[in-house]
Design a protein around this motif. Structure first.
Motif, PDB file in Angstrom:
ATOM      1  N   GLY A 279      64.956  -0.635   4.333  1.00  0.00           N
ATOM      2  CA  GLY A 279      66.215   0.066   4.493  1.00  0.00           C
ATOM      3  C   GLY A 279      66.159   1.276   5.393  1.00  0.00           C
ATOM      4  O   GLY A 279      67.201   1.748   5.848  1.00  0.00           O
ATOM      5  N   GLY A 280      64.983   1.806   5.666  1.00  0.00           N
ATOM      6  CA  GLY A 280      64.878   2.992   6.503  1.00  0.00           C
ATOM      7  C   GLY A 280      64.873   2.659   7.981  1.00  0.00           C
ATOM      8  O   GLY A 280      64.277   1.669   8.405  1.00  0.00           O
ATOM      9  N   ALA A 281      65.537   3.515   8.780  1.00  0.00           N
ATOM     10  CA  ALA A 281      65.525   3.361  10.231  1.00  0.00           C
ATOM     11  C   ALA A 281      64.339   4.117  10.808  1.00  0.00           C
ATOM     12  O   ALA A 281      63.658   4.874  10.118  1.00  0.00           O
ATOM     13  CB  ALA A 281      66.827   3.874  10.820  1.00  0.00           C
ATOM     14  N   PHE A 282      64.075   3.909  12.102  1.00  0.00           N
ATOM     15  CA  PHE A 282      62.882   4.455  12.734  1.00  0.00           C
ATOM     16  C   PHE A 282      63.165   5.559  13.744  1.00  0.00           C
ATOM     17  O   PHE A 282      62.520   6.604  13.729  1.00  0.00           O
ATOM     18  CB  PHE A 282      62.113   3.334  13.465  1.00  0.00           C
ATOM     19  N   SER A 283      64.060   5.329  14.671  1.00  0.00           N
ATOM     20  CA  SER A 283      64.172   6.167  15.861  1.00  0.00           C
ATOM     21  C   SER A 283      64.512   7.613  15.525  1.00  0.00           C
ATOM     22  O   SER A 283      65.290   7.901  14.613  1.00  0.00           O
ATOM     23  CB  SER A 283      65.211   5.599  16.822  1.00  0.00           C
ATOM     24  N   GLY A 284      63.904   8.525  16.306  1.00  0.00           N
ATOM     25  CA  GLY A 284      64.138   9.947  16.141  1.00  0.00           C
ATOM     26  C   GLY A 284      63.313  10.606  15.067  1.00  0.00           C
ATOM     27  O   GLY A 284      63.446  11.810  14.837  1.00  0.00           O
ATOM     28  N   LYS A 285      62.413   9.859  14.409  1.00  0.00           N
ATOM     29  CA  LYS A 285      61.632  10.399  13.305  1.00  0.00           C
ATOM     30  C   LYS A 285      60.166  10.551  13.699  1.00  0.00           C
ATOM     31  O   LYS A 285      59.557   9.613  14.219  1.00  0.00           O
ATOM     32  CB  LYS A 285      61.734   9.479  12.082  1.00  0.00           C
ATOM     33  N   ASP A 286      59.604  11.729  13.429  1.00  0.00           N
ATOM     34  CA  ASP A 286      58.188  11.936  13.698  1.00  0.00           C
ATOM     35  C   ASP A 286      57.350  11.181  12.666  1.00  0.00           C
ATOM     36  O   ASP A 286      57.880  10.716  11.645  1.00  0.00           O
ATOM     37  CB  ASP A 286      57.860  13.433  13.702  1.00  0.00           C
ATOM     38  N   PRO A 287      56.036  11.008  12.903  1.00  0.00           N
ATOM     39  CA  PRO A 287      55.246  10.125  12.045  1.00  0.00           C
ATOM     40  C   PRO A 287      54.975  10.620  10.635  1.00  0.00           C
ATOM     41  O   PRO A 287      54.404   9.866   9.832  1.00  0.00           O
ATOM     42  CB  PRO A 287      53.934   9.940  12.824  1.00  0.00           C
ATOM     43  N   THR A 288      55.365  11.854  10.281  1.00  0.00           N
ATOM     44  CA  THR A 288      55.254  12.238   8.874  1.00  0.00           C
ATOM     45  C   THR A 288      56.324  11.541   8.038  1.00  0.00           C
ATOM     46  O   THR A 288      56.231  11.520   6.810  1.00  0.00           O
ATOM     47  CB  THR A 288      55.383  13.762   8.682  1.00  0.00           C
ATOM     48  N   LYS A 289      57.329  10.977   8.723  1.00  0.00           N
ATOM     49  CA  LYS A 289      58.371  10.227   8.019  1.00  0.00           C
ATOM     50  C   LYS A 289      57.869   8.805   7.777  1.00  0.00           C
ATOM     51  O   LYS A 289      57.732   8.008   8.704  1.00  0.00           O
ATOM     52  CB  LYS A 289      59.669  10.164   8.827  1.00  0.00           C
ATOM     53  N   VAL A 290      57.593   8.472   6.515  1.00  0.00           N
ATOM     54  CA  VAL A 290      57.017   7.162   6.212  1.00  0.00           C
ATOM     55  C   VAL A 290      57.985   6.021   6.470  1.00  0.00           C
ATOM     56  O   VAL A 290      57.559   4.866   6.584  1.00  0.00           O
ATOM     57  CB  VAL A 290      56.479   7.109   4.766  1.00  0.00           C
ATOM     58  N   ASP A 291      59.281   6.302   6.554  1.00  0.00           N
ATOM     59  CA  ASP A 291      60.221   5.270   6.981  1.00  0.00           C
ATOM     60  C   ASP A 291      59.706   4.598   8.245  1.00  0.00           C
ATOM     61  O   ASP A 291      59.803   3.371   8.399  1.00  0.00           O
ATOM     62  CB  ASP A 291      61.600   5.870   7.290  1.00  0.00           C
ATOM     63  N   ARG A 292      59.180   5.424   9.139  1.00  0.00           N
ATOM     64  CA  ARG A 292      58.692   4.916  10.412  1.00  0.00           C
ATOM     65  C   ARG A 292      57.202   4.559  10.344  1.00  0.00           C
ATOM     66  O   ARG A 292      56.810   3.420  10.550  1.00  0.00           O
ATOM     67  CB  ARG A 292      58.925   5.956  11.497  1.00  0.00           C
ATOM     68  N   SER A 293      56.369   5.541  10.062  1.00  0.00           N
ATOM     69  CA  SER A 293      54.921   5.348  10.176  1.00  0.00           C
ATOM     70  C   SER A 293      54.387   4.319   9.192  1.00  0.00           C
ATOM     71  O   SER A 293      53.528   3.498   9.543  1.00  0.00           O
ATOM     72  CB  SER A 293      54.197   6.679   9.986  1.00  0.00           C
ATOM     73  N   ALA A 294      54.890   4.311   7.960  1.00  0.00           N
ATOM     74  CA  ALA A 294      54.382   3.362   6.977  1.00  0.00           C
ATOM     75  C   ALA A 294      54.898   1.948   7.233  1.00  0.00           C
ATOM     76  O   ALA A 294      54.234   0.972   6.883  1.00  0.00           O
ATOM     77  CB  ALA A 294      54.738   3.807   5.563  1.00  0.00           C
ATOM     78  N   THR A 295      56.067   1.825   7.838  1.00  0.00           N
ATOM     79  CA  THR A 295      56.538   0.494   8.229  1.00  0.00           C
ATOM     80  C   THR A 295      55.675  -0.056   9.355  1.00  0.00           C
ATOM     81  O   THR A 295      55.352  -1.241   9.386  1.00  0.00           O
ATOM     82  CB  THR A 295      58.014   0.531   8.645  1.00  0.00           C
ATOM     83  N   TYR A 296      55.285   0.824  10.294  1.00  0.00           N
ATOM     84  CA  TYR A 296      54.349   0.406  11.331  1.00  0.00           C
ATOM     85  C   TYR A 296      53.015  -0.008  10.704  1.00  0.00           C
ATOM     86  O   TYR A 296      52.405  -1.010  11.096  1.00  0.00           O
ATOM     87  CB  TYR A 296      54.112   1.540  12.322  1.00  0.00           C
ATOM     88  N   ALA A 297      52.557   0.771   9.729  1.00  0.00           N
ATOM     89  CA  ALA A 297      51.296   0.443   9.065  1.00  0.00           C
ATOM     90  C   ALA A 297      51.391  -0.875   8.310  1.00  0.00           C
ATOM     91  O   ALA A 297      50.441  -1.671   8.299  1.00  0.00           O
ATOM     92  CB  ALA A 297      50.898   1.569   8.120  1.00  0.00           C
ATOM     93  N   ALA A 298      52.541  -1.137   7.688  1.00  0.00           N
ATOM     94  CA  ALA A 298      52.717  -2.385   6.956  1.00  0.00           C
ATOM     95  C   ALA A 298      52.657  -3.580   7.899  1.00  0.00           C
ATOM     96  O   ALA A 298      52.080  -4.626   7.573  1.00  0.00           O
ATOM     97  CB  ALA A 298      54.043  -2.372   6.195  1.00  0.00           C
ATOM     98  N   ARG A 299      53.247  -3.449   9.081  1.00  0.00           N
ATOM     99  CA  ARG A 299      53.132  -4.503  10.095  1.00  0.00           C
ATOM    100  C   ARG A 299      51.677  -4.672  10.527  1.00  0.00           C
ATOM    101  O   ARG A 299      51.188  -5.796  10.678  1.00  0.00           O
ATOM    102  CB  ARG A 299      54.005  -4.149  11.299  1.00  0.00           C
ATOM    103  N   TYR A 300      50.980  -3.571  10.743  1.00  0.00           N
ATOM    104  CA  TYR A 300      49.571  -3.584  11.137  1.00  0.00           C
ATOM    105  C   TYR A 300      48.733  -4.349  10.111  1.00  0.00           C
ATOM    106  O   TYR A 300      47.917  -5.202  10.457  1.00  0.00           O
ATOM    107  CB  TYR A 300      49.101  -2.140  11.260  1.00  0.00           C
ATOM    108  N   VAL A 301      48.972  -4.063   8.838  1.00  0.00           N
ATOM    109  CA  VAL A 301      48.245  -4.752   7.769  1.00  0.00           C
ATOM    110  C   VAL A 301      48.587  -6.238   7.759  1.00  0.00           C
ATOM    111  O   VAL A 301      47.697  -7.099   7.733  1.00  0.00           O
ATOM    112  CB  VAL A 301      48.565  -4.115   6.403  1.00  0.00           C
ATOM    113  N   ALA A 302      49.880  -6.558   7.786  1.00  0.00           N
ATOM    114  CA  ALA A 302      50.306  -7.963   7.740  1.00  0.00           C
ATOM    115  C   ALA A 302      49.760  -8.746   8.923  1.00  0.00           C
ATOM    116  O   ALA A 302      49.278  -9.877   8.771  1.00  0.00           O
ATOM    117  CB  ALA A 302      51.825  -8.046   7.698  1.00  0.00           C
ATOM    118  N   LYS A 303      49.818  -8.157  10.110  1.00  0.00           N
ATOM    119  CA  LYS A 303      49.352  -8.862  11.309  1.00  0.00           C
ATOM    120  C   LYS A 303      47.860  -9.130  11.244  1.00  0.00           C
ATOM    121  O   LYS A 303      47.391 -10.216  11.620  1.00  0.00           O
ATOM    122  CB  LYS A 303      49.684  -8.053  12.560  1.00  0.00           C
ATOM    123  N   ASN A 304      47.107  -8.171  10.756  1.00  0.00           N
ATOM    124  CA  ASN A 304      45.662  -8.376  10.666  1.00  0.00           C
ATOM    125  C   ASN A 304      45.284  -9.374   9.591  1.00  0.00           C
ATOM    126  O   ASN A 304      44.311 -10.114   9.744  1.00  0.00           O
ATOM    127  CB  ASN A 304      44.961  -7.033  10.457  1.00  0.00           C
TER     128      ASN A 304
END
Length: 406
Positions: A279-304
């Motif tokens: 449900g969280g959006a990404f753009s305009g948010k620095d990486p302390t915002k887990v809406d963005r950074s943790a969603t990227y990490a979740a993709r990283y985990v799933a892809k690997n």
């Protein structure tokens, strides 16, 4: 859906779509701050060093006819020339003609930026998540990018629309546009494109004599120059239906025809509806915002996980609480494709990946000005981003072998 025959549709939009104009402005502001955020006290930090803080950015943008409004919370010691950033983005997208109702020189710019709440900052400064929430990552073996076919093809259509416009190969095209792909699956495998939709803004030169519909020649040109160069021939059959500007015409577009806001294209940004979304959006948010950074990490985990070969589909679900360092929950779902139980894969993930906010920032090197490029054509499936690396696949495979996997 595995083992069944079904159809599935995903969409994408071009960089000139009003919502994507907003996303690009917000991320351009973020990048500008990160680019110059290099003083000793503000440089990329390890969060355990509590005396260091990085800039905090949560920038939202609203666009309409002749107007761009930026707001949100920004805390930084860096000077930001907001007007130049906004006008530069709008110009690069292609809104350079006043007749479009939204043009970089003449647009009215309003600034409603405030600082981050100290109540939030005290939790983030100590290394905790910038908000509560749940984040989802996904990967599958349908494409070489380990993404679902419909959304990847939709993105490629939108990218091609922008490419032929900017290269002057179709001078009638204007910045706004959308694409949509409906794929037919048999036994869970994508077989052919049932329907391809391309809706593109254009000038009046390609209308018929009545001025109500685009000409057949223009439709054919879109199919030949936009669709066929990017859709693999194996997916185009005599059953494929092409819909080009199905309303008849699309002369008035962009922010002149519809408002745009940051974060309104979250399904376009992720997996085209094929996977869950937190449900969280990404753009305009620095990486302390887990809406963005943790969603990227979740993709990283799933892809690997998928790249390791221990599953052909994987959904990763991570939950956080504001101000707390460690995830509240990590759940793995391989949709019955895993070679070892999902609960065992969860244990591997906890061992191989540091999914604390600080760990994610360091692991993916997120304190860098890389975000403007993410704002269009999907945040996933493009190899230039660090969360698309497959460098943990061998570690996962080794751990899976130790737990009884193949």
């Amino acid at each position: 859906m595995r083992g069944k025959d079904f159809t599935f549709t995903s969409e994408s939009v071009t960089e000139g779509h009003p919502d994507k104009v907003s996303d690009q402005i917000s991320d351009a502001v973020l990048d500008e701050i990160l680019k110059y955020d290099v003083s000793e006290s503000l440089k990329p930090y390890r969060l355990e060093e509590k005396d260091r803080r990085g800039s905090r950015v949560a920038c939202e943008t609203f666009v309409s006819t002749g107007l761009a409004l930026i707001g949100g919370e920004i805390t930084t010691e860096t000077y930001v020339d907001f007007p130049s950033i906004v006008r530069g983005v709008v110009k690069e997208i292609g809104y350079t003609d006043p007749a479009l109702g939204f043009e970089y020189k003449s647009l009215c710019l309003l600034n409603a930026i405030n600082e981050q709440s100290p109540d939030i900052a005290q939790g983030v400064d100590s290394g905790g998540a910038g908000d509560q929430g749940l984040m989802v990552g996904y990967a599958c073996t349908e494409t070489e990018e380990l993404m679902p076919v419909p959304v990847m093809l939709a993105h490629k259509l939108s990218m091609q629309l922008a490419k032929v416009r900017k290269e002057g190969k179709m001078n009638a095209l204007k910045p706004d546009g959308k694409s949509q792909v409906t794929m037919t699956y048999r036994d869970g495998v994508p077989v052919y494109a049932e329907t391809i939709v391309v809706s593109t803004q254009h000038d009046s030169s390609v209308l018929d004599s009545a001025g109500r519909h685009i000409t057949d020649d223009f439709k054919d040109e879109i199919i030949e120059k936009v669709v066929k160069p990017v859709i693999p021939g194996q997916y185009l059959t005599d059953k494929t239906r092409y819909l080009v500007n199905p309303t008849g015409k699309f002369v008035t577009g962009g922010p002149q025809s519809d408002t745009g806001m940051t974060g309104r294209k979250i399904i376009v940004d992720t997996y085209g509806g094929m996977a869950l979304h937190g449900g969280g959006a990404f753009s305009g948010k620095d990486p302390t915002k887990v809406d963005r950074s943790a969603t990227y990490a979740a993709r990283y985990v799933a892809k690997n996980i998928v790249a390791s070969g221990i599953a052909s589909r994987c959904t990763v679900h991570i939950a956080y609480a504001i101000g707390v360092k460690d995830p509240m929950n990590i759940t793995i779902d391989t949709d019955s494709t895993g070679k070892i139980p999902d609960t065992e894969i969860e244990k591997i993930v906890r061992k191989v990946f540091d999914l604390s906010p600080a760990g994610i920032i360091e692991m993916l090197e997120l304190w860098r000005p890389i975000y403007r490029e993410t704002a269009c054509y999907g945040h996933f499936g493009r190899e230039q981003f660090p969360w698309e690396k497959k460098d943990k696949a061998e570690d996962i495979k080794k751990e899976a072998g130790n737990r009884g996997g193949e």
